[in-house]
Write a protein that holds these residues in place. Structure first.
Motif, PDB file in Angstrom:
ATOM      1  N   CYS A  20      64.591  34.628  26.675  1.00 58.05           N
ATOM      2  CA  CYS A  20      63.921  33.574  25.957  1.00 58.05           C
ATOM      3  C   CYS A  20      62.969  33.464  25.502  1.00 58.05           C
ATOM      4  CB  CYS A  20      64.672  32.816  26.859  1.00 58.05           C
ATOM      5  SG  CYS A  20      63.418  31.917  27.752  1.00 58.05           S
ATOM      6  N   THR A  21      62.900  32.904  24.329  1.00 55.90           N
ATOM      7  CA  THR A  21      61.162  32.764  23.533  1.00 55.90           C
ATOM      8  C   THR A  21      61.363  31.641  23.444  1.00 55.90           C
ATOM      9  OG1 THR A  21      62.301  32.985  21.304  1.00 55.90           O
ATOM     10  CG2 THR A  21      61.258  35.489  22.655  1.00 55.90           C
ATOM     11  N   ALA A  22      60.548  30.317  22.978  1.00 57.29           N
ATOM     12  CA  ALA A  22      60.390  28.754  22.661  1.00 57.29           C
ATOM     13  C   ALA A  22      60.205  28.548  20.913  1.00 57.29           C
ATOM     14  CB  ALA A  22      59.946  28.424  23.384  1.00 57.29           C
ATOM     15  N   ILE A  23      60.309  27.657  20.515  1.00 55.53           N
ATOM     16  CA  ILE A  23      60.000  27.504  19.293  1.00 55.53           C
ATOM     17  C   ILE A  23      59.291  26.584  19.110  1.00 55.53           C
ATOM     18  CG2 ILE A  23      59.921  27.033  16.696  1.00 55.53           C
ATOM     19  CD1 ILE A  23      62.300  29.272  16.906  1.00 55.53           C
ATOM     20  N   LEU A  24      58.097  26.566  19.109  1.00 60.61           N
ATOM     21  CA  LEU A  24      57.163  25.193  19.164  1.00 60.61           C
ATOM     22  C   LEU A  24      57.454  24.892  17.280  1.00 60.61           C
ATOM     23  CD1 LEU A  24      53.875  26.790  21.178  1.00 60.61           C
ATOM     24  CD2 LEU A  24      56.585  26.036  21.931  1.00 60.61           C
ATOM     25  N   ARG A  25      57.216  23.086  17.305  1.00 59.26           N
ATOM     26  CA  ARG A  25      57.732  22.836  15.830  1.00 59.26           C
ATOM     27  C   ARG A  25      56.699  21.539  16.430  1.00 59.26           C
ATOM     28  NH1 ARG A  25      62.820  24.242  16.744  1.00 59.26           N
ATOM     29  NH2 ARG A  25      63.177  25.948  15.266  1.00 59.26           N
ATOM     30  N   ASP A  26      56.091  21.131  14.755  1.00 59.13           N
ATOM     31  CA  ASP A  26      55.364  19.873  14.694  1.00 59.13           C
ATOM     32  C   ASP A  26      55.575  18.749  13.360  1.00 59.13           C
ATOM     33  OD1 ASP A  26      54.544  20.846  11.787  1.00 59.13           O
ATOM     34  OD2 ASP A  26      52.809  21.514  11.971  1.00 59.13           O
ATOM     35  N   GLY A  27      56.569  19.339  13.253  1.00 63.83           N
ATOM     36  CA  GLY A  27      57.665  17.754  12.729  1.00 63.83           C
ATOM     37  C   GLY A  27      56.820  18.452  10.353  1.00 63.83           C
ATOM     38  N   GLY A  28      55.723  19.183  10.402  1.00 64.08           N
ATOM     39  CA  GLY A  28      54.797  19.345   9.545  1.00 64.08           C
ATOM     40  C   GLY A  28      55.855  20.487   8.676  1.00 64.08           C
ATOM     41  N   GLY A  29      56.335  21.259   9.685  1.00 60.78           N
ATOM     42  CA  GLY A  29      56.786  22.684   8.288  1.00 60.78           C
ATOM     43  C   GLY A  29      55.717  23.746   9.545  1.00 60.78           C
ATOM     44  N   THR A  30      54.649  23.729  10.262  1.00 60.95           N
ATOM     45  CA  THR A  30      54.299  24.361  10.835  1.00 60.95           C
ATOM     46  C   THR A  30      55.712  24.716  12.057  1.00 60.95           C
ATOM     47  OG1 THR A  30      52.840  23.985  10.653  1.00 60.95           O
ATOM     48  CG2 THR A  30      52.642  25.447  12.770  1.00 60.95           C
ATOM     49  N   GLU A  31      55.523  26.196  12.265  1.00 64.70           N
ATOM     50  CA  GLU A  31      56.473  26.606  13.417  1.00 64.70           C
ATOM     51  C   GLU A  31      55.670  27.980  14.134  1.00 64.70           C
ATOM     52  OE1 GLU A  31      60.815  25.428  12.328  1.00 64.70           O
ATOM     53  OE2 GLU A  31      60.083  27.749  12.318  1.00 64.70           O
ATOM     54  N   LEU A  32      56.124  27.560  15.770  1.00 63.53           N
ATOM     55  CA  LEU A  32      54.706  29.010  16.443  1.00 63.53           C
ATOM     56  C   LEU A  32      56.352  29.419  17.542  1.00 63.53           C
ATOM     57  CD1 LEU A  32      51.647  26.921  17.492  1.00 63.53           C
ATOM     58  CD2 LEU A  32      52.209  28.130  15.576  1.00 63.53           C
ATOM     59  N   LEU A  33      55.972  30.249  17.785  1.00 58.30           N
ATOM     60  CA  LEU A  33      57.018  31.205  18.873  1.00 58.30           C
ATOM     61  C   LEU A  33      56.624  31.681  20.174  1.00 58.30           C
ATOM     62  CD1 LEU A  33      60.042  32.461  19.003  1.00 58.30           C
ATOM     63  CD2 LEU A  33      58.407  34.438  18.321  1.00 58.30           C
ATOM     64  N   TYR A  90      46.176  29.032  11.002  1.00 57.99           N
ATOM     65  CA  TYR A  90      47.671  29.378  10.622  1.00 57.99           C
ATOM     66  C   TYR A  90      47.223  28.038   9.200  1.00 57.99           C
ATOM     67  CZ  TYR A  90      52.289  27.337   9.078  1.00 57.99           C
ATOM     68  OH  TYR A  90      53.156  27.364   8.875  1.00 57.99           O
ATOM     69  N   GLU A  91      46.334  27.000   9.233  1.00 60.23           N
ATOM     70  CA  GLU A  91      45.797  26.317   7.969  1.00 60.23           C
ATOM     71  C   GLU A  91      45.241  26.929   7.013  1.00 60.23           C
ATOM     72  OE1 GLU A  91      43.819  21.594   7.386  1.00 60.23           O
ATOM     73  OE2 GLU A  91      44.227  22.582   9.361  1.00 60.23           O
ATOM     74  N   ARG A  92      44.871  27.613   6.860  1.00 59.46           N
ATOM     75  CA  ARG A  92      44.154  28.643   6.660  1.00 59.46           C
ATOM     76  C   ARG A  92      44.509  29.973   5.218  1.00 59.46           C
ATOM     77  NH1 ARG A  92      38.402  30.063   5.288  1.00 59.46           N
ATOM     78  NH2 ARG A  92      37.811  32.117   4.724  1.00 59.46           N
ATOM     79  N   ALA A  93      45.870  30.364   6.271  1.00 60.50           N
ATOM     80  CA  ALA A  93      46.223  31.256   5.525  1.00 60.50           C
ATOM     81  C   ALA A  93      47.301  30.490   4.206  1.00 60.50           C
ATOM     82  CB  ALA A  93      47.090  32.388   6.728  1.00 60.50           C
ATOM     83  N   VAL A  94      48.144  29.435   5.136  1.00 62.07           N
ATOM     84  CA  VAL A  94      48.589  28.447   4.180  1.00 62.07           C
ATOM     85  C   VAL A  94      48.103  28.197   3.028  1.00 62.07           C
ATOM     86  CG1 VAL A  94      50.085  27.064   3.816  1.00 62.07           C
ATOM     87  CG2 VAL A  94      50.452  28.067   5.904  1.00 62.07           C
ATOM     88  N   HIS A  95      46.396  27.679   2.505  1.00 62.39           N
ATOM     89  CA  HIS A  95      46.368  27.193   1.978  1.00 62.39           C
ATOM     90  C   HIS A  95      45.414  28.255   1.007  1.00 62.39           C
ATOM     91  CE1 HIS A  95      43.423  23.825   0.258  1.00 62.39           C
ATOM     92  NE2 HIS A  95      42.568  24.839   0.068  1.00 62.39           N
ATOM     93  N   ILE A  96      45.325  29.115   1.789  1.00 63.68           N
ATOM     94  CA  ILE A  96      44.734  29.880   0.890  1.00 63.68           C
ATOM     95  C   ILE A  96      46.402  30.525  -0.509  1.00 63.68           C
ATOM     96  CG2 ILE A  96      44.142  32.345   0.472  1.00 63.68           C
ATOM     97  CD1 ILE A  96      41.897  31.493   2.748  1.00 63.68           C
ATOM     98  N   SER A  97      47.253  31.398   0.280  1.00 60.05           N
ATOM     99  CA  SER A  97      48.494  31.796  -0.655  1.00 60.05           C
ATOM    100  C   SER A  97      48.565  30.165  -1.512  1.00 60.05           C
ATOM    101  CB  SER A  97      49.401  31.998   0.825  1.00 60.05           C
ATOM    102  OG  SER A  97      49.141  32.683   1.555  1.00 60.05           O
ATOM    103  N   ARG A  98      49.100  29.021  -1.048  1.00 57.87           N
ATOM    104  CA  ARG A  98      48.836  27.759  -2.214  1.00 57.87           C
ATOM    105  C   ARG A  98      48.182  28.066  -2.759  1.00 57.87           C
ATOM    106  NH1 ARG A  98      52.531  24.380  -0.965  1.00 57.87           N
ATOM    107  NH2 ARG A  98      53.028  24.027   1.749  1.00 57.87           N
ATOM    108  N   LEU A  99      47.013  28.741  -3.184  1.00 51.95           N
ATOM    109  CA  LEU A  99      45.881  28.752  -4.344  1.00 51.95           C
ATOM    110  C   LEU A  99      46.008  29.814  -4.876  1.00 51.95           C
ATOM    111  CD1 LEU A  99      42.404  27.284  -2.442  1.00 51.95           C
ATOM    112  CD2 LEU A  99      42.889  26.345  -3.802  1.00 51.95           C
ATOM    113  N   ASN A 100      45.944  30.655  -3.895  1.00 51.04           N
ATOM    114  CA  ASN A 100      46.370  31.968  -5.080  1.00 51.04           C
ATOM    115  C   ASN A 100      47.927  31.970  -5.334  1.00 51.04           C
ATOM    116  OD1 ASN A 100      44.698  33.324  -3.831  1.00 51.04           O
ATOM    117  ND2 ASN A 100      45.349  34.599  -1.787  1.00 51.04           N
ATOM    118  N   GLU A 101      48.687  31.202  -5.673  1.00 49.27           N
ATOM    119  CA  GLU A 101      50.671  31.961  -5.985  1.00 49.27           C
ATOM    120  C   GLU A 101      49.669  30.188  -7.066  1.00 49.27           C
ATOM    121  OE1 GLU A 101      55.280  31.149  -4.739  1.00 49.27           O
ATOM    122  OE2 GLU A 101      53.413  29.585  -3.914  1.00 49.27           O
TER     123      GLU A 101
END
Length: 335
Positions: free
Chosen positions: A134-147, A199-210
């Motif tokens: 098994c694995t587990a998924i951790l969620r913050d309720g704002g869209g961030t999901e960790l495995l 994670y926050e930095r990577a998403v932010h940079i990807s948003r800026l690029n797009e």
């Protein structure tokens, strides 16, 4: 004859036993668990309550009998149940995190999860080369999901980010690196200090690029040559990113009065009430503001890019004559 089905038993901290059936003959393992009186909870896990120890012992006796009849092997795992580790981790993280255990009933379930892991590193390789229960998924309720997964070779815990939906952002920044820890406490600390900032930095940079790519595409078109459908799609993507940019700027930067006024105006114009059937005049105004002032918003958001997480320096190795402590020896090397 080698059994094609297996049952692994875990003693849970919640006064129950967790049973994970596996193998090509998994249905025989599930039959043995059903015959023994195990029940399935909302996570699709087979559990046996330990409230009544006499009944529990009887159920375990029946399980071993049924397993023999069904040619299923039964073993008890020496380490804590991964779902309990997941609960300990989310309890130590700031905010409102939840954890959901993911039983890996079939090999294809594991491969499906692997395809959603953002970084093709240690966690990706673990899912690709090991059969996990098994694995587990951790969620913050704002869209961030960790495995979360456990490495069978040494019992280390690996946590990595699942990639955000491509409907939310086209990922162009380097993926955040997975973390490896020997305990729930250390995993939570590594998540908070390294994985989440990256994670926050990577998403932010990807948003800026797009956002910048869409704006450049729209600005380079000659008037009257726009494909309306493509233009609206680009504007809607920019609008979604702008909402995040504005919230980040307000929350994490010191703004002048002029900047506050600018953000208020951008928010009023870009955030349309009805995206499915917007008012044509409001859409035209949003498009004009986007083309003229979108670059300024992008530049403000770029300044607010989160810093990269600082990886602590590795400690100097101990002298060869002094053996490492057991806890350190059990920890997998960080990539």
């Amino acid at each position: 004859m080698t059994s094609s089905a297996h049952i692994t038993l875990y003693l849970s901290t919640h006064d129950k036993i967790i049973a994970l059936p596996s193998g090509p003959g998994r249905r025989w393992a599930e039959t043995a668990l059903d015959l023994a009186g195990f029940t399935q909870n909302h996570d699709r896990l087979h559990t046996l309550a330990l409230d009544d120890q006499s009944e529990a012992r009887q159920a375990l006796t029946h399980l071993h009998q049924a397993a023999r009849d069904c040619q299923v092997t039964v073993t008890t795992h020496p380490r804590p149940f991964l779902g309990d580790i997941a609960q300990m981790i989310v309890a130590a993280l700031p905010g409102h995190w939840t954890a959901e255990t993911e039983p890996l009933r079939e090999q294809q379930d594991q491969h499906h999860l692997r395809d959603f892991v953002w970084e093709t590193g240690a966690l990706h390789r673990l899912l690709d080369t090991n059969q996990l229960g098994c694995t587990a998924i951790l969620r913050d309720g704002g869209g961030t999901e960790l495995l979360l997964a456990e490495r069978p070779s040494d019992g280390a815990y690996l946590v990595g980010a699942l990639a955000p939906s491509p409907d939310d952002v086209h990922l162009t920044a380097p993926a955040p690196r997975s973390v490896i820890a020997s305990s729930a406490r250390l995993a939570a600390r590594s998540i908070q200090t390294r994985l989440l900032p990256d994670y926050e930095r990577a998403v932010h940079i990807s948003r800026l690029n797009e956002a910048e790519e869409d704006l450049r595409w729209a600005q380079d078109r000659e008037p009257g040559t726009y494909d309306t459908t493509h233009l609206q799609a680009a504007l809607y993507r920019f609008r979604a990113h702008a909402i995040t940019f504005i919230a980040t700027l307000r929350d994490k930067t010191t703004l002048s009065a002029e900047q506050v006024f600018f953000l208020d105006r951008m928010e009023d114009v870009l955030i349309l009430d009805d995206l499915d059937d917007p008012d044509p005049e409001a859409l035209a105004v949003a498009e004009a503001v986007w083309l003229v002032d979108g670059e300024e918003l992008i530049e403000m958001a770029r300044v607010a890019t989160p810093p990269a997480a600082i990886t602590p320096a590795k400690p100097k190795p101990l002298a060869a004559a002094i053996p490492p402590p057991a806890a350190a020896a059990a920890t997998g090397p960080r990539r």
